[in-house]
Scaffold this motif. Structure first.
Motif, short mmCIF file in Angstrom:
data_model
loop_
_atom_site.label_atom_id
_atom_site.label_comp_id
_atom_site.label_asym_id
_atom_site.label_seq_id
_atom_site.Cartn_x
_atom_site.Cartn_y
_atom_site.Cartn_z
N CYS A 135 1.49 5.74 3.85
CA CYS A 135 1.20 6.67 2.76
C CYS A 135 1.00 8.04 3.39
CB CYS A 135 -0.05 6.25 1.99
SG CYS A 135 -0.52 7.44 0.70
N HIS A 136 1.90 8.96 3.07
CA HIS A 136 1.83 10.28 3.68
C HIS A 136 0.88 11.21 2.94
CE1 HIS A 136 5.08 9.07 6.27
NE2 HIS A 136 5.83 8.77 5.22
N THR A 137 0.30 10.73 1.85
CA THR A 137 -0.74 11.50 1.16
C THR A 137 -2.12 11.16 1.72
OG1 THR A 137 0.57 11.53 -0.89
CG2 THR A 137 -1.78 12.02 -1.08
N CYS A 138 -2.40 9.86 1.84
CA CYS A 138 -3.69 9.43 2.38
C CYS A 138 -3.69 9.31 3.90
CB CYS A 138 -4.08 8.07 1.78
SG CYS A 138 -4.36 8.10 -0.01
N HIS A 139 -2.49 9.36 4.51
CA HIS A 139 -2.35 9.24 5.97
C HIS A 139 -2.93 7.91 6.46
CE1 HIS A 139 -1.97 13.89 6.61
NE2 HIS A 139 -0.97 13.36 5.91
N LEU A 140 -2.35 6.83 5.94
CA LEU A 140 -2.76 5.50 6.37
C LEU A 140 -1.58 4.55 6.29
CD1 LEU A 140 -3.09 3.48 3.65
CD2 LEU A 140 -5.07 4.93 3.31
N VAL A 141 -1.71 3.43 6.99
CA VAL A 141 -0.75 2.34 6.89
C VAL A 141 -1.25 1.41 5.79
CG1 VAL A 141 0.42 0.45 8.08
CG2 VAL A 141 -0.18 2.53 9.33
N LYS A 142 -0.49 1.30 4.72
CA LYS A 142 -0.95 0.53 3.56
C LYS A 142 -0.98 -0.97 3.87
CE LYS A 142 2.15 2.38 0.88
NZ LYS A 142 2.97 2.73 -0.31
N PRO A 143 -2.15 -1.59 3.69
CA PRO A 143 -2.22 -3.05 3.87
C PRO A 143 -1.43 -3.76 2.77
CG PRO A 143 -4.41 -2.04 3.87
CD PRO A 143 -3.46 -1.01 3.37
N LEU A 144 -1.18 -5.04 2.99
CA LEU A 144 -0.54 -5.87 1.99
C LEU A 144 -1.33 -5.79 0.68
CD1 LEU A 144 1.98 -7.57 2.68
CD2 LEU A 144 0.52 -9.58 2.64
N ARG A 145 -0.62 -5.67 -0.43
CA ARG A 145 -1.14 -5.69 -1.80
C ARG A 145 -1.81 -4.38 -2.21
NH1 ARG A 145 -3.49 -11.44 -3.55
NH2 ARG A 145 -2.22 -10.85 -5.35
N SER A 146 -1.76 -3.36 -1.38
CA SER A 146 -2.34 -2.06 -1.74
C SER A 146 -1.25 -1.16 -2.31
CB SER A 146 -3.00 -1.40 -0.54
OG SER A 146 -2.03 -1.12 0.45
#
Length: 273
Positions: A114-125
């Motif tokens: 996610c380039h807005t939150c700057h995180l690697v999205k976990p499964l189901r997010s």
């Protein structure tokens, strides 16, 4: 001077009714109907007439309303499962993407970022465009609670829907008995019609939420199943690796047992597909 007044009016209306695209009107509608119309009608019109004959119903109705408000406020005000922002894992993944050898095969190592939150999205997010945050076990955004429904508040949201449905049934029953005693009334008639509509809608939504909980799947996953690789088998057909059976699914939904780890989910997929 005029521009300052317009700006002040815009800020005031934005604070009261919400910013464009994220309106507070539905939740204000909920508050207004109950606090300015529903409860005054009940306390001043129905309760004085029916209390002696139906006092047990009124007590249950009161308790059910208290529960509804508890569930509503919890679902509305609590963190639904917002994920931490600006993580080191994200920046590491971006730096390593240039070395990813399967770009030419059509695989995208940045798909879960996610380039807005700057995180690697976990499964189901999923990233919610309304709250502008990534949410764990994202189900949907609900304007009537003015919040996302996610891992942490989804059980409270279901409780809110269920108790609202029960309160509508109680309200319809009390209105019907009021008609038997007092006769016709436009105010009570409109109130009863409103309760029938809201009761039907809340019953349908309660049934849908119970079904999703029983199947251990979110609304977002069910609607957008084709977008998620983990919800497809080798032939491309829908497959739910999270379904552990009715009892375990419901226990997981209310946080009495932990969800399956990613490794266990992968082993289930390999053994069952």
């Amino acid at each position: 001077m005029r521009s300052k007044n317009l700006h002040a009016n815009f800020k005031w209306s934005s604070w009261l009714f919400g910013r464009p695209g994220k309106s507070k009107v539905p939740v204000i509608f909920f508050y207004g109907n109950l606090l300015l119309w529903g409860y005054p009608t009940y306390f001043f019109k129905i309760l004085p007439v029916l209390y002696n004959a139906f006092w047990e119903w009124h007590i249950i109705f009161a308790l059910s309303n208290v529960l509804m408000w508890i569930f509503f406020l919890k679902a509305s005000l609590m963190d639904p499962g917002f994920l931490p922002q600006d993580t080191e894992e994200y920046h590491y993944a971006v730096r390593q993407a240039i070395n990813f050898n399967d770009w030419k095969n059509g695989k995208n190592p940045l798909g879960r970022l996610c380039h807005t939150c700057h995180l690697v999205k976990p499964l189901r997010s999923k990233h919610c465009c309304m709250t502008n945050r990534c949410v764990s076990y994202f189900d949907h955004y609900c304007p009537y609670i003015y919040n996302d429904v996610g891992q942490r508040n989804r059980a409270y949201f279901l409780g809110f829907l269920l108790t609202m449905c029960i309160n509508c049934l109680f309200g319809i029953y009390l209105c019907w008995n009021w008609f038997q005693v007092e006769g016709q009334s436009l105010l009570i008639g409109l109130g009863c019609l409103f309760l029938i509509i809201i009761g039907f809608v809340s019953a349908v939504m309660t049934g849908m939420c119970l079904y999703m909980a029983a199947m251990n799947i979110t609304t977002n996953e069910r609607v957008n199943a084709k977008r998620y690789f983990y919800l497809m088998d080798k032939t491309g057909k829908f497959y739910n690796p999270f379904d552990r059976g009715l009892r375990l699914n419901l226990l997981e939904f209310v946080h009495l047992i932990p969800p399956l780890s990613f490794d266990k989910i992968r082993r289930r997929q390999i053994s069952e597909i």
